[in-house]
Write a protein that holds these residues in place. Structure first.
Motif, PDB file in Angstrom:
ATOM      1  N   ILE A 199       4.078   5.463  -9.777  1.00  0.00           N
ATOM      2  CA  ILE A 199       4.784   4.211  -9.485  1.00  0.00           C
ATOM      3  C   ILE A 199       4.357   3.157 -10.490  1.00  0.00           C
ATOM      4  N   ASP A 200       5.311   2.555 -11.141  1.00  0.00           N
ATOM      5  CA  ASP A 200       5.037   1.491 -12.100  1.00  0.00           C
ATOM      6  C   ASP A 200       5.066   0.152 -11.371  1.00  0.00           C
ATOM      7  N   THR A 201       3.874  -0.318 -11.012  1.00  0.00           N
ATOM      8  CA  THR A 201       3.802  -1.566 -10.240  1.00  0.00           C
ATOM      9  C   THR A 201       3.918  -2.797 -11.115  1.00  0.00           C
ATOM     10  N   ALA A 202       3.853  -2.616 -12.434  1.00  0.00           N
ATOM     11  CA  ALA A 202       3.987  -3.785 -13.308  1.00  0.00           C
ATOM     12  C   ALA A 202       5.390  -4.366 -13.243  1.00  0.00           C
ATOM     13  N   ASP A 203       6.361  -3.505 -12.928  1.00  0.00           N
ATOM     14  CA  ASP A 203       7.749  -3.947 -12.839  1.00  0.00           C
ATOM     15  C   ASP A 203       8.265  -3.652 -11.438  1.00  0.00           C
ATOM     16  N   PRO A 204       8.626  -4.688 -10.651  1.00  0.00           N
ATOM     17  CA  PRO A 204       9.100  -4.435  -9.283  1.00  0.00           C
ATOM     18  C   PRO A 204      10.317  -3.528  -9.243  1.00  0.00           C
ATOM     19  N   ALA A 205      11.045  -3.429 -10.359  1.00  0.00           N
ATOM     20  CA  ALA A 205      12.189  -2.521 -10.391  1.00  0.00           C
ATOM     21  C   ALA A 205      11.732  -1.071 -10.266  1.00  0.00           C
ATOM     22  N   GLY A 206      10.481  -0.818 -10.659  1.00  0.00           N
ATOM     23  CA  GLY A 206       9.943   0.524 -10.540  1.00  0.00           C
ATOM     24  C   GLY A 206       9.708   0.955  -9.109  1.00  0.00           C
TER      25      GLY A 206
ATOM     26  N   ALA B 141      -8.020  -1.497   6.776  1.00  0.00           N
ATOM     27  CA  ALA B 141      -9.319  -1.530   6.098  1.00  0.00           C
ATOM     28  C   ALA B 141      -9.989  -0.158   6.085  1.00  0.00           C
ATOM     29  N   ALA B 142      -9.938   0.558   7.209  1.00  0.00           N
ATOM     30  CA  ALA B 142     -10.585   1.875   7.275  1.00  0.00           C
ATOM     31  C   ALA B 142      -9.907   2.867   6.343  1.00  0.00           C
ATOM     32  N   GLU B 143      -8.581   2.830   6.292  1.00  0.00           N
ATOM     33  CA  GLU B 143      -7.840   3.748   5.417  1.00  0.00           C
ATOM     34  C   GLU B 143      -8.078   3.415   3.943  1.00  0.00           C
ATOM     35  N   LEU B 144      -8.207   2.151   3.615  1.00  0.00           N
ATOM     36  CA  LEU B 144      -8.528   1.768   2.246  1.00  0.00           C
ATOM     37  C   LEU B 144      -9.926   2.244   1.866  1.00  0.00           C
ATOM     38  N   ALA B 145     -10.859   2.105   2.804  1.00  0.00           N
ATOM     39  CA  ALA B 145     -12.234   2.527   2.530  1.00  0.00           C
ATOM     40  C   ALA B 145     -12.339   4.038   2.358  1.00  0.00           C
ATOM     41  N   SER B 146     -11.550   4.783   3.129  1.00  0.00           N
ATOM     42  CA  SER B 146     -11.619   6.251   3.067  1.00  0.00           C
ATOM     43  C   SER B 146     -10.782   6.833   1.935  1.00  0.00           C
ATOM     44  N   GLY B 147      -9.887   6.029   1.374  1.00  0.00           N
ATOM     45  CA  GLY B 147      -9.000   6.519   0.329  1.00  0.00           C
ATOM     46  C   GLY B 147      -7.694   7.072   0.839  1.00  0.00           C
TER      47      GLY B 147
ATOM     48  N   VAL C 281       0.822  -1.206   0.000  1.00  0.00           N
ATOM     49  CA  VAL C 281       0.000   0.000   0.000  1.00  0.00           C
ATOM     50  C   VAL C 281       0.859   1.260   0.000  1.00  0.00           C
ATOM     51  N   ALA C 282       0.206   2.355  -0.395  1.00  0.00           N
ATOM     52  CA  ALA C 282       0.830   3.675  -0.376  1.00  0.00           C
ATOM     53  C   ALA C 282      -0.283   4.709  -0.280  1.00  0.00           C
ATOM     54  N   SER C 283       0.092   5.954  -0.010  1.00  0.00           N
ATOM     55  CA  SER C 283      -0.890   7.040  -0.067  1.00  0.00           C
ATOM     56  C   SER C 283      -1.213   7.320  -1.530  1.00  0.00           C
ATOM     57  N   PRO C 284      -2.368   7.916  -1.827  1.00  0.00           N
ATOM     58  CA  PRO C 284      -2.703   8.204  -3.234  1.00  0.00           C
ATOM     59  C   PRO C 284      -1.650   9.048  -3.933  1.00  0.00           C
ATOM     60  N   ASP C 285      -1.124  10.081  -3.257  1.00  0.00           N
ATOM     61  CA  ASP C 285      -0.102  10.926  -3.888  1.00  0.00           C
ATOM     62  C   ASP C 285       1.154  10.133  -4.186  1.00  0.00           C
TER      63      ASP C 285
ATOM     64  N   LEU D 196      -5.316   5.331   1.962  1.00  0.00           N
ATOM     65  CA  LEU D 196      -4.337   4.402   1.398  1.00  0.00           C
ATOM     66  C   LEU D 196      -4.936   3.735   0.168  1.00  0.00           C
ATOM     67  N   VAL D 197      -4.072   3.343  -0.766  1.00  0.00           N
ATOM     68  CA  VAL D 197      -4.522   2.591  -1.931  1.00  0.00           C
ATOM     69  C   VAL D 197      -3.613   1.382  -2.101  1.00  0.00           C
ATOM     70  N   PRO D 198      -4.158   0.253  -2.548  1.00  0.00           N
ATOM     71  CA  PRO D 198      -3.297  -0.909  -2.837  1.00  0.00           C
ATOM     72  C   PRO D 198      -2.553  -0.683  -4.147  1.00  0.00           C
ATOM     73  N   LEU D 199      -1.270  -0.954  -4.145  1.00  0.00           N
ATOM     74  CA  LEU D 199      -0.480  -0.811  -5.364  1.00  0.00           C
ATOM     75  C   LEU D 199      -0.667  -1.996  -6.295  1.00  0.00           C
ATOM     76  N   LEU D 200      -1.046  -3.128  -5.726  1.00  0.00           N
ATOM     77  CA  LEU D 200      -1.297  -4.339  -6.510  1.00  0.00           C
ATOM     78  C   LEU D 200      -2.490  -5.068  -5.915  1.00  0.00           C
ATOM     79  N   GLU D 201      -3.194  -5.828  -6.747  1.00  0.00           N
ATOM     80  CA  GLU D 201      -4.263  -6.713  -6.282  1.00  0.00           C
ATOM     81  C   GLU D 201      -4.021  -8.090  -6.891  1.00  0.00           C
TER      82      GLU D 201
END
Length: 299
Positions: A181-188, A249-255, A172-176, A257-262
């Motif tokens: 961030i390029d999550t398709a490549d872990p090097a990113g 969970a609360a931070e994800l629901a409020s925005g 996870v990370a903050s929206p900003d 935090l966002v998941p970088l990958l699912e």
């Protein structure tokens, strides 16, 4: 208290035995519920019938059927006896030794203690210790704790463990921070500050190996030995981290935090509820175990 015309008040023990037989429909089942032998319960019912001058149960090949007199008596005594039992249980709970509970600070604070709040209101006394699983399991074996929530499965015959809940881990990370961030490549992710629980990156290393299939070599920018600290720092934009879903969970629901990958197959870890094998059964410990196992289904 119920009384007979000739003999005065009826002993509470006889009434408790009567109510147990009435509710279970069996002398044997009532004996088990009361912790008595079946002949003892049979003798108590016989004594009560003699005191009241009424037949209370028809003995059947399997069980016992209440007579009309028994049904009438049950209506009179059930509520007062239940209330007396509840008061007695609360008083005994208040006077009993505290239950020693241990586990990871984050789960205890976020899920376990809120789940046990009703038991505390009913008189449960609780003492809580936080720490790492290996140390807490050693303390359990040494009888320092009654129950331990463990992030690892205990080994050996001296401890028994029941699976409690599976925790799912998220990157996870903050929206900003997530923007760009390029999550398709872990090097990113290499140039992004990494926030971790310990210097050896235990949770994050496992995530990288499971999701990316490679070894993580990045050094931590921030080390906080409390996942709640990582949560706060990550939501503030300090960097990226891996957290259990229940905690954020609360931070994800409020925005916040966002998941970088699912990933379709996210890494999970099973948490166990551990006890000493052969430890004497205590009603308060049993109540905690049952409450946690029931509530954990929603975690």
């Amino acid at each position: 208290m119920v009384s007979s015309e000739s003999n005065g008040p009826v002993d509470l023990g006889l009434l408790r035995a009567f109510l147990a037989v009435h509710r279970t429909g069996s002398f044997t089942a009532a004996a088990g519920a009361l912790g008595l032998s079946q002949p003892t319960v049979t003798g108590q019912i016989r004594a009560l019938e003699q005191r009241l001058g009424r037949k209370l149960f028809e003995r059947l090949p399997r069980g016992a059927a209440p007579t009309a007199a028994a049904s009438e008596l049950a209506m009179q005594v059930a509520a007062p006896l239940d209330e007396l039992a509840a008061v007695t249980e609360r008083e005994l709970g208040a006077l009993s030794e505290p239950v020693q509970l241990a586990g990871p600070a984050e789960l205890l604070c976020a899920r376990v203690l809120p789940a046990l709040a009703p038991l505390v209101s009913d008189g449960l006394r609780l003492r809580v210790t936080t720490g790492l699983a290996d140390e807490l399991l050693d303390g359990l074996r040494a009888a320092a704790y009654d129950l331990v929530v463990s992030s690892i499965r205990p080994r050996g015959r001296s401890v028994t463990a029941i699976p409690l809940v599976d925790e799912e881990f998220l990157l996870v990370a903050s929206p900003d921070r997530a923007r760009g961030i390029d999550t398709a490549d872990p090097a990113g992710l290499a140039g992004v500050p990494l926030l971790t629980y310990a210097e050896d990156l235990p949770i994050v290393r496992r995530y990288w190996r499971h999701v990316f299939g490679r070894r993580l070599t990045t050094q931590a920018a921030v080390v906080v030995p409390d996942l709640r600290g990582l949560l706060a720092a990550t939501a503030a934009g300090a960097g990226i981290t891996v957290l259990p879903r229940y905690l954020c969970a609360a931070e994800l629901a409020s925005g916040a935090l966002v998941p970088l990958l699912e990933p379709e197959d996210p890494p999970i870890n099973t948490l166990y509820l551990a006890e000493r094998a052969g430890a004497p059964e205590r009603p308060t410990v049993t109540s905690i175990r049952e409450r946690l196992l029931a509530d954990a289904r929603t975690w």
